[in-house]
Write a protein that holds these residues in place. Structure first.
Motif, PDB file in Angstrom:
ATOM      1  N   ASP A 310      36.590 -25.435  50.429  1.00  0.00           N
ATOM      2  CA  ASP A 310      35.258 -26.035  50.597  1.00  0.00           C
ATOM      3  C   ASP A 310      34.192 -25.132  51.221  1.00  0.00           C
ATOM      4  N   ALA A 311      34.298 -23.822  51.034  1.00  0.00           N
ATOM      5  CA  ALA A 311      33.211 -22.940  51.479  1.00  0.00           C
ATOM      6  C   ALA A 311      32.950 -21.880  50.415  1.00  0.00           C
ATOM      7  N   GLY A 312      31.656 -21.714  50.081  1.00  0.00           N
ATOM      8  CA  GLY A 312      31.273 -20.744  49.061  1.00  0.00           C
ATOM      9  C   GLY A 312      31.361 -19.323  49.603  1.00  0.00           C
ATOM     10  N   PRO A 313      30.939 -18.302  48.860  1.00  0.00           N
ATOM     11  CA  PRO A 313      30.406 -18.401  47.503  1.00  0.00           C
ATOM     12  C   PRO A 313      31.490 -18.646  46.444  1.00  0.00           C
ATOM     13  N   TYR A 314      31.041 -19.149  45.314  1.00  0.00           N
ATOM     14  CA  TYR A 314      31.940 -19.415  44.182  1.00  0.00           C
ATOM     15  C   TYR A 314      31.498 -18.615  42.955  1.00  0.00           C
ATOM     16  N   ILE A 315      32.402 -18.500  41.986  1.00  0.00           N
ATOM     17  CA  ILE A 315      31.991 -17.819  40.752  1.00  0.00           C
ATOM     18  C   ILE A 315      31.312 -18.791  39.785  1.00  0.00           C
ATOM     19  N   GLY A 326      34.885 -33.206  44.575  1.00  0.00           N
ATOM     20  CA  GLY A 326      34.743 -33.490  43.155  1.00  0.00           C
ATOM     21  C   GLY A 326      33.379 -34.083  42.865  1.00  0.00           C
ATOM     22  N   PRO A 327      33.113 -34.578  41.652  1.00  0.00           N
ATOM     23  CA  PRO A 327      34.054 -34.658  40.529  1.00  0.00           C
ATOM     24  C   PRO A 327      34.552 -33.262  40.112  1.00  0.00           C
ATOM     25  N   PHE A 328      35.861 -33.161  39.861  1.00  0.00           N
ATOM     26  CA  PHE A 328      36.470 -31.870  39.571  1.00  0.00           C
ATOM     27  C   PHE A 328      36.444 -31.501  38.091  1.00  0.00           C
ATOM     28  N   LYS A 329      36.406 -32.528  37.235  1.00  0.00           N
ATOM     29  CA  LYS A 329      36.463 -32.230  35.791  1.00  0.00           C
ATOM     30  C   LYS A 329      35.368 -31.258  35.335  1.00  0.00           C
ATOM     31  N   PRO A 330      34.090 -31.487  35.751  1.00  0.00           N
ATOM     32  CA  PRO A 330      33.044 -30.557  35.290  1.00  0.00           C
ATOM     33  C   PRO A 330      33.295 -29.115  35.753  1.00  0.00           C
ATOM     34  N   ILE A 331      33.887 -28.943  36.926  1.00  0.00           N
ATOM     35  CA  ILE A 331      34.148 -27.575  37.422  1.00  0.00           C
ATOM     36  C   ILE A 331      35.212 -26.913  36.546  1.00  0.00           C
ATOM     37  N   VAL A 332      36.267 -27.680  36.249  1.00  0.00           N
ATOM     38  CA  VAL A 332      37.346 -27.141  35.419  1.00  0.00           C
ATOM     39  C   VAL A 332      36.799 -26.781  34.034  1.00  0.00           C
ATOM     40  N   GLU A 333      35.993 -27.687  33.473  1.00  0.00           N
ATOM     41  CA  GLU A 333      35.434 -27.430  32.131  1.00  0.00           C
ATOM     42  C   GLU A 333      34.536 -26.191  32.135  1.00  0.00           C
ATOM     43  N   TYR A 334      33.698 -26.081  33.154  1.00  0.00           N
ATOM     44  CA  TYR A 334      32.800 -24.932  33.271  1.00  0.00           C
ATOM     45  C   TYR A 334      33.614 -23.636  33.329  1.00  0.00           C
ATOM     46  N   ARG A 335      34.643 -23.662  34.153  1.00  0.00           N
ATOM     47  CA  ARG A 335      35.443 -22.440  34.338  1.00  0.00           C
ATOM     48  C   ARG A 335      36.132 -22.032  33.048  1.00  0.00           C
ATOM     49  N   LYS A 336      36.658 -23.027  32.359  1.00  0.00           N
ATOM     50  CA  LYS A 336      37.329 -22.714  31.090  1.00  0.00           C
ATOM     51  C   LYS A 336      36.327 -22.145  30.103  1.00  0.00           C
ATOM     52  N   HIS A 338      33.685 -20.531  30.670  1.00  0.00           N
ATOM     53  CA  HIS A 338      33.245 -19.182  31.055  1.00  0.00           C
ATOM     54  C   HIS A 338      34.415 -18.217  31.238  1.00  0.00           C
ATOM     55  N   LYS A 339      35.575 -18.632  30.743  1.00  0.00           N
ATOM     56  CA  LYS A 339      36.791 -17.805  30.842  1.00  0.00           C
ATOM     57  C   LYS A 339      37.071 -17.351  32.273  1.00  0.00           C
ATOM     58  N   GLN A 340      36.855 -18.274  33.209  1.00  0.00           N
ATOM     59  CA  GLN A 340      37.151 -17.996  34.617  1.00  0.00           C
ATOM     60  C   GLN A 340      38.468 -18.672  34.985  1.00  0.00           C
TER      61      GLN A 340
END
Ligand code: HEC
Ligand code: HEC
Length: 344
Positions: A310-315, A326-336, A338-340
């Motif tokens: 729970d502390a940035g920075p994040y990619i 969360g919501p966690f789904k949007p983070i997972v989708e974004y990462r996928k 962007h191939k992160q």
């Protein structure tokens, strides 16, 4: 759910066959079985294909076995030996035991066990951004959830703990995972985890043991806990693995409330497990110890930062608050997209 059960069903048959063959030809190092005949009876656990650690009665009676036995003692009665008033050393900052989290001495499936631990170290750790040995990883838990000071790497106690962890994973091939060594999966709802709802779940299902204020309950002579604390100055530290909402929710799902939940039959729904983990880890209402040495940041290479840290920075572009609850789904989708890396 049904599909999952079928999958286990098929898997179990295969395991059972392998076990029978192993016991006939006497292969001790058979994965998923223990080496003693009495452990070859099909229990619920091995029917589901879950790793079964060797039975303690098989710990050898030789110098290595003596270290394994001592290591097991240390993991189960940690505070007695190395707690703030420890009899052999004063390393821990609190009176919790390893087994408060590594349940049943690290032998319970889906409960932060040590099944494949020895087989997977040394390994790269994102939080330190370096390769850690197993001993250094043990010190991580001593310094962070236990708020302690690191044990000398060559101390008898460190060697004993590592020997025990090695023995537990005797049947695990080097570098491999086995079924049951990770936490149960959680299906994410579309909403954020809700600490207010979590508070109500806590009052109803957890406070009876862990206390109204998360303080836990001492044993008879206050040398350790009958029920460990969940927040407050003696609980696990901020930034330690259990202080992450998803990591904690996955543990709670399989194991809590104690005696009611099992990994085969969780008590809380996924949403409830997330909500109660959010409540426990909500720093706006609960205090917990902080990391002592803040000069070295966690996850210096933030491409390897766990999503629920729970502390940035994040990619990615999401806020620290969203990473925490969360919501966690949007983070997972974004990462996928962007191939992160998707790391929990
Ligand atoms: C408050 C809870 C807590 C306590 C107490 C605790 N740990 Fe941990 N430990 C964790 C969590 C959570 C993880 C990460 C597990 C995961 O990621 O699945 C972990 C990971 C580990 C690992 C790495 C496991 C692996 O397979 O990568 C080792 C080794 C370890 N702990 C040893 C210890 C020892 C030894 C003690 C006692 C001195 C201890 N821990 C006390 C919560 C705890
Ligand atoms: C019947 C008593 C009991 C109840 C009820 C209970 N627990 Fe526990 N809990 C324990 C015990 C005992 C342990 C230590 C591990 C073990 O021995 O099973 C533990 C360990 C834990 C831990 C890891 C150790 C720590 O202190 O950080 C967490 C987190 C936890 N419980 C959360 C919960 C939550 C959330 C609930 C309610 C949904 C709950 N527990 C209900 C008895 C209980």
């Amino acid at each position: 759910m049904k599909k999952e059960a079928q999958k286990h069903g098929k898997f179990s048959l295969k395991i059972l066959h392998t076990c029978i063959i192993c016991s006939i030809i006497g292969v001790a190092a058979c994965n998923n079985t223990a080496s003693t005949p009495k452990d070859n009876t099909a229990t619920d656990k091995d029917v589901a294909g879950v790793y079964v650690p060797p039975d303690t009665s098989t710990i050898p009676h030789d110098p290595f076995g003596d270290m394994v036995r001592y290591g097991r003692e240390l993991v189960i009665n940690t505070a007695y030996y190395i707690g703030p008033n420890g009899t052999v050393g004063k390393y821990l900052g609190n009176k919790m035991t390893c087994a408060n989290c590594h349940v049943d001495g690290g032998t319970r499936p889906f409960a932060f066990n040590y099944f494949s631990t020895h087989a997977r170290y040394p390994q790269y750790r994102g939080r330190e951004n370096k390769i850690l040995t197993l001993s250094e990883r043990v010190n991580n838990c001593i310094e962070r959830p236990h708020s302690g000071i690191p044990m000398p790497l060559d101390s008898k106690e460190m060697v004993a703990i590592v020997s025990y962890i090695k023995w537990l994973g005797s049947n695990v091939p080097v570098g491999q995972h086995v079924k049951g060594d990770e936490s149960l999966e959680i299906e994410f709802p579309d909403r954020a985890a809700n600490p207010v709802k979590g508070g109500a779940i806590y009052a109803e299902n957890c406070a009876s043991c862990h206390g109204k204020d998360g303080e836990g309950a001492w044993n008879a002579d206050s040398s350790t806990y009958t029920y460990p604390p969940l927040w407050g100055k003696y609980a696990f530290q901020k930034g330690s693995s259990p202080s992450r909402v998803v990591k904690l929710a996955r543990f709670i799902k399989a194991n809590m409330p104690d005696k009611k939940a099992t990994w085969q039959k969780p008590f809380l729904t996924d949403e409830q497990a997330l909500d109660v983990a959010a409540f426990i880890n909500d720093d706006r209402i609960h205090e917990r110890p902080q990391k002592k040495d803040k000069t070295i940041p966690d996850y210096p290479n933030f491409a390897f930062k766990a999503i629920d840290y729970d502390a940035g920075p994040y990619i990615d572009t999401f806020s620290a608050l969203q990473h925490k609850f969360g919501p966690f789904k949007p983070i997972v989708e974004y990462r996928k997209a962007h191939k992160q890396q998707v790391i929990w």
